[in-house]
Design a protein around this motif. Sequence first.
Motif, mmCIF file in Angstrom:
data_model
loop_
_atom_site.group_PDB
_atom_site.id
_atom_site.type_symbol
_atom_site.label_atom_id
_atom_site.label_comp_id
_atom_site.label_asym_id
_atom_site.label_seq_id
_atom_site.Cartn_x
_atom_site.Cartn_y
_atom_site.Cartn_z
ATOM 1 N N THR A 50 0.866 -1.188 0.000
ATOM 2 C CA THR A 50 0.000 0.000 0.000
ATOM 3 C C THR A 50 0.895 1.228 0.000
ATOM 4 O OG1 THR A 50 -1.787 -1.115 1.168
ATOM 5 C CG2 THR A 50 -1.713 1.285 1.360
ATOM 6 N N SER A 51 0.576 2.168 -0.911
ATOM 7 C CA SER A 51 1.360 3.409 -0.977
ATOM 8 C C SER A 51 0.435 4.602 -0.885
ATOM 9 C CB SER A 51 2.106 3.516 -2.307
ATOM 10 O OG SER A 51 2.944 2.412 -2.476
ATOM 11 N N VAL A 52 0.946 5.650 -0.264
ATOM 12 C CA VAL A 52 0.227 6.930 -0.229
ATOM 13 C C VAL A 52 1.184 8.012 -0.697
ATOM 14 C CG1 VAL A 52 -1.065 8.576 1.183
ATOM 15 C CG2 VAL A 52 -1.041 6.158 1.828
ATOM 16 N N THR A 53 0.708 8.834 -1.644
ATOM 17 C CA THR A 53 1.487 9.985 -2.092
ATOM 18 C C THR A 53 0.716 11.231 -1.703
ATOM 19 O OG1 THR A 53 2.257 8.692 -3.965
ATOM 20 C CG2 THR A 53 2.601 11.085 -4.086
ATOM 21 N N GLU A 54 1.368 12.162 -1.044
ATOM 22 C CA GLU A 54 0.670 13.376 -0.616
ATOM 23 C C GLU A 54 1.126 14.567 -1.459
ATOM 24 O OE1 GLU A 54 0.667 13.770 3.692
ATOM 25 O OE2 GLU A 54 2.776 13.249 3.660
ATOM 26 N N PRO A 55 0.286 15.606 -1.558
ATOM 27 C CA PRO A 55 0.680 16.774 -2.347
ATOM 28 C C PRO A 55 1.831 17.545 -1.688
ATOM 29 C CG PRO A 55 -1.484 17.128 -1.315
ATOM 30 C CD PRO A 55 -1.100 15.709 -1.065
ATOM 31 N N GLU A 56 1.900 17.510 -0.371
ATOM 32 C CA GLU A 56 3.003 18.098 0.381
ATOM 33 C C GLU A 56 3.281 17.206 1.577
ATOM 34 O OE1 GLU A 56 0.931 21.561 0.342
ATOM 35 O OE2 GLU A 56 1.957 21.972 -1.547
ATOM 36 N N GLN A 57 4.478 17.318 2.109
ATOM 37 C CA GLN A 57 4.834 16.478 3.253
ATOM 38 C C GLN A 57 4.036 16.899 4.492
ATOM 39 O OE1 GLN A 57 8.092 14.262 4.202
ATOM 40 N NE2 GLN A 57 6.422 13.924 5.652
ATOM 41 N N SER A 58 3.282 15.952 5.062
ATOM 42 C CA SER A 58 2.619 16.215 6.340
ATOM 43 C C SER A 58 3.459 15.554 7.441
ATOM 44 C CB SER A 58 1.202 15.638 6.335
ATOM 45 O OG SER A 58 1.257 14.225 6.274
ATOM 46 N N ARG A 59 3.085 15.751 8.687
ATOM 47 C CA ARG A 59 3.869 15.193 9.804
ATOM 48 C C ARG A 59 4.080 13.694 9.602
ATOM 49 N NH1 ARG A 59 0.218 17.231 14.568
ATOM 50 N NH2 ARG A 59 0.184 18.984 13.138
ATOM 51 N N ASP A 60 5.293 13.237 9.927
ATOM 52 C CA ASP A 60 5.648 11.851 9.584
ATOM 53 C C ASP A 60 5.733 10.939 10.807
ATOM 54 O OD1 ASP A 60 7.978 12.674 10.786
ATOM 55 O OD2 ASP A 60 9.286 12.207 9.085
ATOM 56 N N HIS A 61 4.921 11.203 11.827
ATOM 57 C CA HIS A 61 5.012 10.383 13.049
ATOM 58 C C HIS A 61 4.672 8.916 12.788
ATOM 59 C CE1 HIS A 61 5.461 14.110 15.103
ATOM 60 N NE2 HIS A 61 4.242 14.498 14.881
ATOM 61 N N THR A 62 3.717 8.669 11.901
ATOM 62 C CA THR A 62 3.331 7.275 11.630
ATOM 63 C C THR A 62 4.497 6.515 10.996
ATOM 64 O OG1 THR A 62 0.994 7.724 11.503
ATOM 65 C CG2 THR A 62 1.778 5.840 10.213
ATOM 66 N N GLU A 63 5.170 7.157 10.027
ATOM 67 C CA GLU A 63 6.300 6.506 9.384
ATOM 68 C C GLU A 63 7.393 6.207 10.415
ATOM 69 O OE1 GLU A 63 4.386 9.028 8.395
ATOM 70 O OE2 GLU A 63 5.071 9.825 6.489
ATOM 71 N N ARG A 64 7.649 7.176 11.298
ATOM 72 C CA ARG A 64 8.688 6.967 12.325
ATOM 73 C C ARG A 64 8.275 5.865 13.304
ATOM 74 N NH1 ARG A 64 12.493 11.439 12.853
ATOM 75 N NH2 ARG A 64 12.061 12.828 11.110
ATOM 76 N N MET A 65 6.999 5.841 13.632
ATOM 77 C CA MET A 65 6.512 4.826 14.567
ATOM 78 C C MET A 65 6.603 3.437 13.911
ATOM 79 S SD MET A 65 5.556 4.994 17.655
ATOM 80 C CE MET A 65 4.801 6.494 18.208
ATOM 81 N N LEU A 66 6.309 3.367 12.620
ATOM 82 C CA LEU A 66 6.439 2.090 11.901
ATOM 83 C C LEU A 66 7.893 1.632 11.922
ATOM 84 C CD1 LEU A 66 4.105 2.837 8.845
ATOM 85 C CD2 LEU A 66 3.807 0.951 10.472
ATOM 86 N N THR A 67 8.809 2.557 11.690
ATOM 87 C CA THR A 67 10.238 2.217 11.706
ATOM 88 C C THR A 67 10.643 1.752 13.098
ATOM 89 O OG1 THR A 67 10.625 3.865 9.998
ATOM 90 C CG2 THR A 67 12.559 3.147 11.243
ATOM 91 N N TRP A 68 10.154 2.467 14.121
ATOM 92 C CA TRP A 68 10.469 2.114 15.516
ATOM 93 C C TRP A 68 10.036 0.676 15.821
ATOM 94 C CZ3 TRP A 68 13.390 4.340 19.103
ATOM 95 C CH2 TRP A 68 13.231 3.965 20.436
ATOM 96 N N HIS A 69 8.887 0.297 15.262
ATOM 97 C CA HIS A 69 8.359 -1.051 15.513
ATOM 98 C C HIS A 69 8.798 -2.051 14.435
ATOM 99 C CE1 HIS A 69 5.979 -0.008 19.008
ATOM 100 N NE2 HIS A 69 5.616 1.100 18.391
ATOM 101 N N VAL A 70 9.870 -1.676 13.735
ATOM 102 C CA VAL A 70 10.558 -2.545 12.777
ATOM 103 C C VAL A 70 9.651 -2.999 11.620
ATOM 104 C CG1 VAL A 70 12.413 -4.275 12.707
ATOM 105 C CG2 VAL A 70 11.635 -3.488 14.923
ATOM 106 N N ALA A 71 8.768 -2.106 11.170
ATOM 107 C CA ALA A 71 7.884 -2.464 10.048
ATOM 108 C C ALA A 71 8.426 -1.960 8.705
ATOM 109 C CB ALA A 71 6.488 -1.911 10.282
ATOM 110 N N ARG A 72 9.540 -1.222 8.751
ATOM 111 C CA ARG A 72 10.275 -0.795 7.556
ATOM 112 C C ARG A 72 9.418 -0.159 6.450
ATOM 113 N NH1 ARG A 72 12.579 -5.700 9.019
ATOM 114 N NH2 ARG A 72 14.615 -5.390 9.980
ATOM 115 N N PRO A 73 8.806 0.996 6.702
ATOM 116 C CA PRO A 73 8.109 1.690 5.609
ATOM 117 C C PRO A 73 9.169 2.237 4.638
ATOM 118 C CG PRO A 73 8.275 3.125 7.525
ATOM 119 C CD PRO A 73 8.833 1.793 7.948
#
Length: 449
Positions: A189-212
């Motif tokens: 699943t991919s999401v492309t945004e028109p501008e960068q919004s806050r990236d807490h989810t991506e960081r949280m995924l990385t923290w939990h070793v889900a490798r976005p």
Amino acid sequence: MTDWKIRRAPGIRTELSVPGDKSISHRAIMFAAMANGTATITGFLPSEDCLSTMRAFQQLGVEIERVDETTVIVHGTGGKFTAPAGDIDCGNSGTTMRLLCGVLAAQPFRSRLTGDASLSRRPMKRVIEPLTRMGAKISAEGRTPKGDPSAPLVIEGGALAGIDYTSPVASAQVKSAILIAGLFARGTTSVTEPEQSRDHTERMLTWHVARPRRDGLKVTVVGGTTLESRDFQVPGDISSAAFWLVAAAAQPGSQLLVKDVGLNPTRSGILAVLIRMGARVKEKVEFAEGEARGTVSITGGQLRATEIGGREIPNVIDELPILAVAAALAEGRTVIKDARELRVKETDRIAAVARNLRAFGVQVQENDDGLEIEGGCELHGADVTSDGDHRIAMSSAILGLFAKGTTIVRDTECVNTSYPGFYETLQRIMKPRGAPATTVISKLPVENP
Ligand code: S3P
């Protein structure tokens, strides 16, 4: 209803820390709940919004222990939840409702999400549409003032398929709902945004070793990934620090140090704006893993007008009401544009800010996508309401510190949705030495009948 009475105050000379970040606290609970074991979250924000998220996951069968106000232990269920006994009440919290949609779309049961009057007016098509494309069945029982789908939402969860979605809005809530659903979906699943919004989810995924995977404005997750439980420390909320940063920046002679605050570059845009406005700001990142955190120091002076728009907007979206206050205190005409999203927050923040600034004597032009604020005029105390919106209440209180006479801010309980302790902190840091605590701010009618 609690109303505040505020008087003009001298400058700030202090150090302080602010409660945990709201966006990160929501996600810390959610990702720990979806992960495969037990984790301790420290620095959690015990505000109404984050408690809505905590209660929602408890209703979904997750065991969550509260060790103290800001420490919780979450026993993750590996992404398998149980059907809630009744409706899940998301209160005032858009983040709770929209991100939960991503979780519940994939669960093999029916759930119904409700919210307060404000949340029930907010647009939900932005998450319903992409999640429906993934195979979710979500029906909206409510309508926004424009007639679009809104809460209550009924979700019949089931199997999902990954999508490659281009979002029309730069919204971290939309991006996060889709990425969370993507964890449960077939394929990627991919999401492309028109501008960068806050990236807490991506960081949280990385923290939990889900490798976005990030490729410019596109983020991709792989379905079926197991999240690994890991303890997490939530940094202070820069959106809460923003009120004190502006109060200090606009007052010559003020000196403020904010400790242990989140300095994620997708959230710290307010510092760049204040520097452009002439404030002296020093930022020091002290810990960079997961979510950056550190100290910010600021020295007050005469601010000057600026323009805020374009790509900067998602980064400062929650700070725009307090930046409008900075603009009212700055020399010249500040333009805030490309910020139409403000109209669909807890209240229509463009209209609320314009109305409240005018009540203090500020000249404001309200545009469809922002505001033009003529700063630097003499302010007089005003009697204003928050419209039940926490950031409008706190921004109006800060402006009251700069106004001649007395200011009343009405309907202030909403502040607990993001910043429990704001009132006490304001009392403490603004109190002239030797004066009673209620000199600068007091409650009506309790303390001053
Ligand atoms: C949030 C994202 C932003 C922000 C809100 C919290 C989040 O909303 O305004 O206060 O935690 O993801 P949008 O995603 O709607 O822009």
